[in-house]
Design an enzyme around this catalytic site. Structure first.
Site, PDB file in Angstrom:
ATOM      1  N   CYS A   1      -6.017  -1.912  -9.323  1.00 33.37           N
ATOM      2  CA  CYS A   1      -4.987  -1.494  -8.354  1.00 33.37           C
ATOM      3  C   CYS A   1      -4.203  -0.273  -8.828  1.00 33.37           C
ATOM      4  CB  CYS A   1      -4.054  -2.659  -8.041  1.00 33.37           C
ATOM      5  SG  CYS A   1      -3.074  -3.222  -9.454  1.00 33.37           S
TER       6      CYS A   1
ATOM      7  N   GLN B   1      -2.274  -4.539  -1.397  1.00 33.24           N
ATOM      8  CA  GLN B   1      -3.333  -3.980  -2.239  1.00 33.24           C
ATOM      9  C   GLN B   1      -4.691  -4.542  -1.834  1.00 33.24           C
ATOM     10  OE1 GLN B   1      -2.950  -1.629  -4.942  1.00 33.24           O
ATOM     11  NE2 GLN B   1      -5.147  -1.537  -4.540  1.00 33.24           N
TER      12      GLN B   1
ATOM     13  N   ASP C   1      -6.608  -5.836 -14.005  1.00 29.98           N
ATOM     14  CA  ASP C   1      -5.251  -5.321 -13.802  1.00 29.98           C
ATOM     15  C   ASP C   1      -4.600  -5.245 -15.188  1.00 29.98           C
ATOM     16  OD1 ASP C   1      -2.837  -4.547 -12.663  1.00 29.98           O
ATOM     17  OD2 ASP C   1      -2.323  -6.535 -11.887  1.00 29.98           O
TER      18      ASP C   1
ATOM     19  N   HIS D   1       0.324  -9.648  -4.120  1.00 30.04           N
ATOM     20  CA  HIS D   1       0.317  -8.220  -3.750  1.00 30.04           C
ATOM     21  C   HIS D   1      -0.686  -8.039  -2.598  1.00 30.04           C
ATOM     22  CE1 HIS D   1       0.981  -4.067  -3.917  1.00 30.04           C
ATOM     23  NE2 HIS D   1       0.367  -3.723  -5.028  1.00 30.04           N
TER      24      HIS D   1
ATOM     25  N   ARG E   1      -4.888   2.532   0.422  1.00 30.25           N
ATOM     26  CA  ARG E   1      -3.570   1.932   0.653  1.00 30.25           C
ATOM     27  C   ARG E   1      -2.951   2.540   1.911  1.00 30.25           C
ATOM     28  NH1 ARG E   1      -0.761  -0.435  -3.525  1.00 30.25           N
ATOM     29  NH2 ARG E   1       0.613  -1.005  -1.802  1.00 30.25           N
TER      30      ARG E   1
ATOM     31  N   ARG F   1       9.537  -4.758  -2.243  1.00 31.37           N
ATOM     32  CA  ARG F   1       8.916  -5.027  -3.550  1.00 31.37           C
ATOM     33  C   ARG F   1       9.998  -5.649  -4.417  1.00 31.37           C
ATOM     34  NH1 ARG F   1       5.054  -1.225  -7.172  1.00 31.37           N
ATOM     35  NH2 ARG F   1       3.652  -2.058  -5.594  1.00 31.37           N
TER      36      ARG F   1
HETATM   37  N1  NVA Z   1       0.285  -6.732 -11.729  1.00 34.02           N
HETATM   38  C1  NVA Z   1       0.907  -5.433 -11.626  1.00 34.02           C
HETATM   39  C2  NVA Z   1       0.489  -4.733 -10.387  1.00 34.02           C
HETATM   40  C3  NVA Z   1       1.083  -3.360 -10.208  1.00 34.02           C
HETATM   41  C4  NVA Z   1       0.689  -2.703  -8.919  1.00 34.02           C
HETATM   42  C5  NVA Z   1       2.416  -5.599 -11.673  1.00 34.02           C
HETATM   43  O1  NVA Z   1       2.921  -6.519 -11.028  1.00 34.02           O
HETATM   44  O2  NVA Z   1       3.077  -4.826 -12.359  1.00 34.02           O
HETATM   45  N1   CP Z   2      -1.081  -0.482  -6.917  1.00 37.13           N
HETATM   46  C1   CP Z   2       0.214  -0.286  -6.675  1.00 37.13           C
HETATM   47  O1   CP Z   2       0.858  -1.086  -5.991  1.00 37.13           O
HETATM   48  O2   CP Z   2       0.737   0.835  -7.210  1.00 37.13           O
HETATM   49  P1   CP Z   2       2.277   1.256  -7.284  1.00 37.13           P
HETATM   50  O3   CP Z   2       2.943   0.304  -8.258  1.00 37.13           O
HETATM   51  O4   CP Z   2       2.269   2.661  -7.765  1.00 37.13           O
HETATM   52  O5   CP Z   2       2.886   1.117  -5.921  1.00 37.13           O
END
Ligand code: NVA
Ligand code: CP
Length: 300
Positions: free
Chosen positions: A259, A134, A219, A131, A287, A104
């Site tokens: 998500c 997800q 989101d 992502h 997930r 990540r």
């Molecule tokens: N769009 C959000 C998704 C988190 C799972 C982010 O990137 O923070």
């Molecule tokens: N939806 C998701 O990826 O959650 P986290 O940021 O908690 O991993």
């Protein structure tokens, strides 16, 4: 043979994604029945997190444990990644010790450089651009609740962000239509959109996107790394809230997904996310099952 990575949904064929979806459902049944299935004994997943996570970390770590393997949590704070060791060198080293690596991070290009120097499969656990893990869970959730999504319509309400981009890819790969309502200046990437052809289209308002939709998705207004823009974004996105009025425009049996983490009172009201059309807890649980299917596919 080239290593099979999972950096976006486009790294797999539509058939492979469908097979993963079905496998995720089977693995969920096995797990719920308490059956032991350990295809990854003695296998190790490296997990590099340069941003926070609850679901992604726990689902991958729990999944590896259930499969008889092991996962190692690596954060920049206490590895050499945080002290400037080149990403390419980190990839070379970690991939000589681990059987797969999930990352990540911020720039998608950094993930691509990591993958290019890895001997083992690399999984995108979220970048600023995509992502895909997800979406494996979201598609399993949609399928479980309503059957095949081919020919159905999803509405994306809000930021043209990493999740939106993965929904655009999903529309093409899983055969549904996506209508996107995003404010000017926050539209999804034009190239990502163009590659989906007529499967994904921009519309002028949340109402236009939601009308008769089978699935409504949103989101957060400010993603990780955009915390300083929060105030400005709250103003820009004020008309992009998923609330009961918007859900009333969707198909009567429409589902709501997010998500998570969510901000009640911002992108979604409590009434919607905690209401009967919301499947966010199944989505979060999936997930685990969907990524176990992915790990099994990449590693066995
Ligand atoms: N769009 C959000 C998704 C988190 C799972 C982010 O990137 O923070
Ligand atoms: N939806 C998701 O990826 O959650 P986290 O940021 O908690 O991993």
């Amino acid at each position: 043979m080239a290593v099979q990575h999972f950096l976006t949904l486009n790294d797999l064929t539509a058939e492979q994604l469908r097979a993963l979806l079905q496998r995720g459902i089977e693995l969920k049944t096995l797990q719920r029945n308490g059956e032991r299935y350990q295809p990854l004994q003695n296998r190790v997943l490296g997990m590099v997190f340069e941003k926070s996570s609850t679901r992604t970390r726990v689902s991958f770590e729990a999944g590896m444990a259930q499969f008889g393997g092991h996962a190692i949590f690596l954060s920049p704070r206490d590895t050499q990644l945080g002290r400037g060791e080149p990403i390419e060198d980190s990839a070379r080293v970690l991939s000589r010790m681990c059987d797969a690596i999930m990352i990540r991070t911020f720039e998608h290009e950094k993930l691509e450089r990591f993958a290019a120097h890895s001997r083992v499969p690399v999984i995108n656990a979220l970048t600023d651009q995509y992502h895909p893990c997800q979406l494996l869970a979201d598609m399993q959730t949609w399928y479980e609740a309503r059957g095949d999504m081919t020919g159905k319509t999803a509405a994306w309400i809000g930021d043209g962000n990493n999740m939106c981009h993965s929904y655009i890819n999903a529309a093409r790969q899983y055969g549904f239509r996506l209508r996107i309502a995003a404010p000017p200046g926050y539209l999804p990437d034009a190239d990502v959109l163009a590659r989906a052809g007529d499967r994904a289209v921009l519309v002028d308002s949340p109402a236009e996107a939601a009308t008769a939709a089978d699935l409504v998705v949103t989101d957060v207004w400010s993603s990780m790394g955009q915390e300083e823009e929060q105030g400005e974004r709250e103003k820009v996105f004020a008309d992009y809230q998923v609330n009961a009025d918007l859900m009333a425009l969707a198909a009567p049996d429409a589902l709501f997904m997010h998500c998570l983490p969510a901000h009640r009172g911002e992108e979604v009201t409590a009434e919607v996310i905690d209401g009967p059309q919301s499947v966010v807890w199944d989505e979060a649980e999936n997930r685990l099952h969907a990524q176990k299917a992915l790990l099994e596919f990449l590693l066995t």
